[in-house]
Design an enzyme around this catalytic site. Structure first.
Site, PDB file in Angstrom:
ATOM      1  N   LYS A   1       0.858  -1.188   0.000  1.00 29.55           N
ATOM      2  CA  LYS A   1       0.000   0.000   0.000  1.00 29.55           C
ATOM      3  C   LYS A   1       0.893   1.237   0.000  1.00 29.55           C
ATOM      4  O   LYS A   1       1.920   1.261   0.706  1.00 29.55           O
ATOM      5  CB  LYS A   1      -0.859  -0.050   1.265  1.00 29.55           C
ATOM      6  CG  LYS A   1      -1.919   1.014   1.396  1.00 29.55           C
ATOM      7  CD  LYS A   1      -2.723   0.755   2.674  1.00 29.55           C
ATOM      8  CE  LYS A   1      -3.917   1.682   2.815  1.00 29.55           C
ATOM      9  NZ  LYS A   1      -4.728   1.343   4.012  1.00 29.55           N
TER      10      LYS A   1
ATOM     11  N   SER B   1      -9.373   0.872   2.889  1.00 35.75           N
ATOM     12  CA  SER B   1      -8.580   1.747   2.059  1.00 35.75           C
ATOM     13  C   SER B   1      -7.437   1.057   1.337  1.00 35.75           C
ATOM     14  O   SER B   1      -6.799   1.653   0.473  1.00 35.75           O
ATOM     15  CB  SER B   1      -8.017   2.893   2.896  1.00 35.75           C
ATOM     16  OG  SER B   1      -7.155   2.395   3.921  1.00 35.75           O
TER      17      SER B   1
ATOM     18  N   SER C   1      -9.532  -1.553   7.066  1.00 41.69           N
ATOM     19  CA  SER C   1      -8.944  -1.329   5.743  1.00 41.69           C
ATOM     20  C   SER C   1      -8.128  -2.486   5.189  1.00 41.69           C
ATOM     21  O   SER C   1      -7.701  -2.433   4.029  1.00 41.69           O
ATOM     22  CB  SER C   1      -8.093  -0.056   5.753  1.00 41.69           C
ATOM     23  OG  SER C   1      -8.921   1.077   5.814  1.00 41.69           O
TER      24      SER C   1
END
Lengths: 469, 59
Positions: free
Chosen positions: A80, A156, A180
Site C-alpha cells: 500500500k 482503504s 482497511s
C-alpha cells in the site's frame, strides 16, 4: 500447467529455490501483469521495473552461489502506498505529498519481506490518507474490483487487495485502522490478517490514526498469510509503539486440529441489517466450526461511535497544517471529514478512551468462554462504484461511512482478525471475520487454515483469469 | 440545525486557524453533524472517571 502467477508465494519460492524458474522470470511476469492490468484495475500507483529486476537478479545470483535466498525467494509483492520505499515518494493516495522528497529507507515491514527474498514490484493505490472503505480517490480514480470492474475493491487498501485477487502478486502489505485490510480482502475474495494492535512494527508506515493503526498482509492462501506475518513479527527499535514481544511463529501451528476450539457466532450488532446472503454464508462458517452459541456483545454501538470519533479527531490532528494552507489540494471527501474532526471537543476523546478500556475488558471476559468469534466483514458484498447508499435492513444509509460497521468496533480494541473468503460458485466474493483474543493470531490463522483445508474458504479466481486474461 | 452548526463550526475553526471556505461549508456541516451524532452516543455512556491506563492502551 498452472501459470507461475497463479501459484501462491510459498509455491513460487519453492520453484525459485529449486531453480525450476528464475527470480528474474517470475518478476518479469509480475511486472508484465501489473503493466497490463493496471489500466483496467487502477491498483498500482507506482511500478518499480528497474529496482524489481535488479533485486531479482540478486536472488538468482545468490542461488547460483549456493547462498540461501530466503523463504520468499523471488516472490513478487506490493505494498500500500503508505509504506516507505527507499528512493520513492510515499503518496498515501494524496496530491499534497507529490512534492515530498523520496524516502531514505524502507519501512520495517517492507525491509523484512525483502530480507526474506521477496521482490517489491510496486506501490498500491488507496483512499487518500487511508480515510475510506472503497478506494474511491478524487485525484487518481477508483480501484476496480477484479471480480467485476463496476464494483469497488474495498478500501482503504483496495489496490493491495485487487493486485492479489487479480494474480499480479501473491502477497501484499496493507494497513487497517477501522477495517482497511478486512474490507478489501472480503470484497476481493482473498485472505487478510489484521494482527493484534502493537504486534507489528509500523515504522515507516504513514500514520492515519496512531491509536488504531495496524499493518498486515494479504494473500491467496493461509500459509502465505502466516509466513508473511511470521517474517514481519518482532520488536523494532524504530517503533516504540510495537511492544517488545518475542516472535511467535504461526506457520508451524497451522496443521493443528481445531476441533477442541470453542467457537461462537457474533449476533446482535454484527447481524443487524446485513444482506441475507451474507448472514447465510457467515452461519455456514460458524456451523463448520461447531459454533452452537450466538453471542451478543454489549456496548458495540458505543464502541463503534467511539472509534468513529477518535478516527475523525486524531486523523485531523495530523493534517491541521495542510488544512490551513492547502485545503483545495485534499480529496473533498477527506477534507470535509478532517475539518469536522478537528472541531471535536477533547472531552469526547477522553470518554472515547474510557469506553475503549471498558469494551476491551468486556471482550476479555468473552474470550474466557470462547477461542474464536465469527462475524461478517461487511453488511454487503462489494458495492457498485456509483452506489452512494446502503440498505441496512429497511433503512437506507450513506454507503461510505457504514461499510465498516462490523469491523470498526473490533479494531478499536486491537483484536487479531483474519478475513476468510468463503468458497462460492456465484456472485461477488463474501468474507467472514475470524476473531481471536489479543495476541492469539495463531488461533485465528489455524481456524482459517482448517476452513481452507475443508474447502469452505477459498480465494475465487476472477472470471477474466478463467478466460485466459 | 445546519445554520446553527455552521456558526459554531466557523467560530471554532477560526480559533484553530483553519478557515472553512464557503465552497466547503456544506460538506463540512454534513460531516460535523454526522460526527456529533456519534459523539452523542459516546457522551451518553457512563464510565468511571479514571485517568489511569488511558494513554498506553494494551489490547
Amino acid at each position: 500447467m498452472t501459470e507461475i502467477f497463479s501459484l501462491d508465494a510459498t509455491a513460487i519460492a519453492g520453484e525459485v529455490r529449486r531453480k525450476r524458474v528464475s527470480a528474474c522470470e517470475v518478476t518479469r511476469t509480475a511486472l508484465e501483469r501489473a503493466d497490463g492490468l493496471n489500466p483496467r484495475l487502477n491498483c498500482f500507483s507506482a511500478i518499480f521495473h528497474d529496482a524489481a529486476m535488479s533485486a531479482a537478479s540478486e536472488i538468482d545470483r545468490k542461488i547460483d552461489r549456493g547462498i540461501d535466498p530466503g523463504p520468499l525467494a523471488g516472490v513478487p509483492f506490493g505494498v500500500k502506498n503508505l509504506f516507505n520505499v527507499k528512493g520513492v515518494t510515499t503518496l498515501v493516495g494524496s496530491k499534497i505529498l507529490q512534492e515530498a522528497p523520496a524516502e531514505k529507507q524502507d519501512a520495517t515491514a517492507v525491509a523484512r519481506l525483502k530480507d526474506a527474498g521477496a521482490i517489491l514490484i510496486g506501490a498500491n493505490h488507496m483512499d487518500e490518507f487511508a480515510y475510506g472503505f472503497t478506494t474511491q480517490n478524487a485525484h487518481y480514480g477508483p480501484t476496480r474490483n477484479p471480480h467485476d470492474l463496476d464494483h469497488s475493491a474495498g478500501g482503504s487498501s483496495g489496490g493491495s487487495a485487487a493486485s492479489v485477487a487479480a494474480h499480479v502478486v501473491p502477497l501484499n502489505l496493507g494497513s487497517d485502522t477501522n477495517g482497511s485490510i478486512r474490507v478489501p480482502a472480503a470484497f476481493c475474495g482473498i485472505f487478510g490478517l489484521k494482527p493484534t494492535l502493537r504486534r507489528l512494527s509500523r515504522a515507516g508506515a504513514y500514520p492515519f490514526v496512531p491509536e488504531l493503526d495496524h499493518v498486515g498482509p494479504f494473500a491467496r492462501s493461509v500459509r502465505d498469510l502466516a509466513l508473511a506475518y511470521d517474517l514481519i513479527q518482532g520488536p523494532d527499535p524504530a517503533d516504540p509503539f510495537c511492544l517488545q514481544r518475542p516472535v511467535e511463529p504461526t506457520l508451524p501451528t497451522l496443521e493443528r486440529p481445531v476441533q477442541a476450539l470453542r467457537a461462537a457466532l457474533l449476533g446482535g450488532w454484527f447481524q443487524d441489517g446485513a444482506d441475507p446472503e451474507i448472514l447465510a454464508v457467515t452461519d455456514e462458517v460458524a456451523s463448520a466450526l461447531g459454533a452452537r452459541q450466538t453471542v451478543s456483545l454489549t456496548g458495540v454501538a458505543e464502541a463503534r461511535a467511539a472509534a468513529f470519533c477518535l478516527t475523525a479527531a486524531s486523523g485531523a490532528a495530523l493534517h491541521l497544517d495542510h488544512l490551513r494552507t492547502r485545503p483545495q489540494h485534499f480529496d473533498p471527501a477527506t477534507r470535509d471529514r478532517f475539518f469536522a474532526g478537528a472541531l471535536l471537543p477533547a472531552s469526547v476523546i477522553h470518554r472515547v478512551r474510557q469506553i475503549r478500556l471498558a469494551f476491551r475488558d468486556h471482550l476479555r471476559a468473552i474470550f474466557q468462554d470462547f477461542d474464536v468469534l465469527i462475524a461478517p466483514v461487511a453488511p454487503t458484498s462489494a458495492p457498485r462504484l456509483d452506489q452512494t447508499t446502503l440498505k441496512l435492513g429497511d433503512r437506507e444509509v450513506p454507503l461510505r461511512p457504514n461499510v465498516g460497521l462490523y469491523t470498526q468496533p473490533l479494531s478499536f480494541i486491537g483484536l487479531p482478525i483474519v478475513t476468510v473468503p468463503v468458497n462460492r460458485t456465484n456472485g461477488l466474493p463474501i468474507g467472514v471475520q475470524v476473531i481471536a483474543a489479543a495476541w492469539r493470531e495463531d488461533t485465528a490463522l489455524r481456524v482459517a487454515a482448517q476452513l481452507e483445508r475443508d474447502g469452505i474458504a477459498k480465494s475465487p479466481i476472477p472470471a477474466f483469469l478463467r478466460e485466459g486474461g | 440545525m445546519a445554520a446553527k452548526s455552521l456558526d459554531a463550526i466557523l467560530e471554532v475553526a477560526a480559533l484553530l486557524r483553519i478557515p472553512v471556505a464557503e465552497a466547503y461549508r456544506e460538506g463540512v456541516v454534513a460531516n460535523y453533524e454526522r460526527l456529533l451524532e456519534q459523539a452523542a452516543l459516546v457522551m451518553a455512556v457512563a464510565t468511571p472517571n479514571t485517568v489511569d491506563d488511558l494513554s498506553d492502551f494494551q489490547p
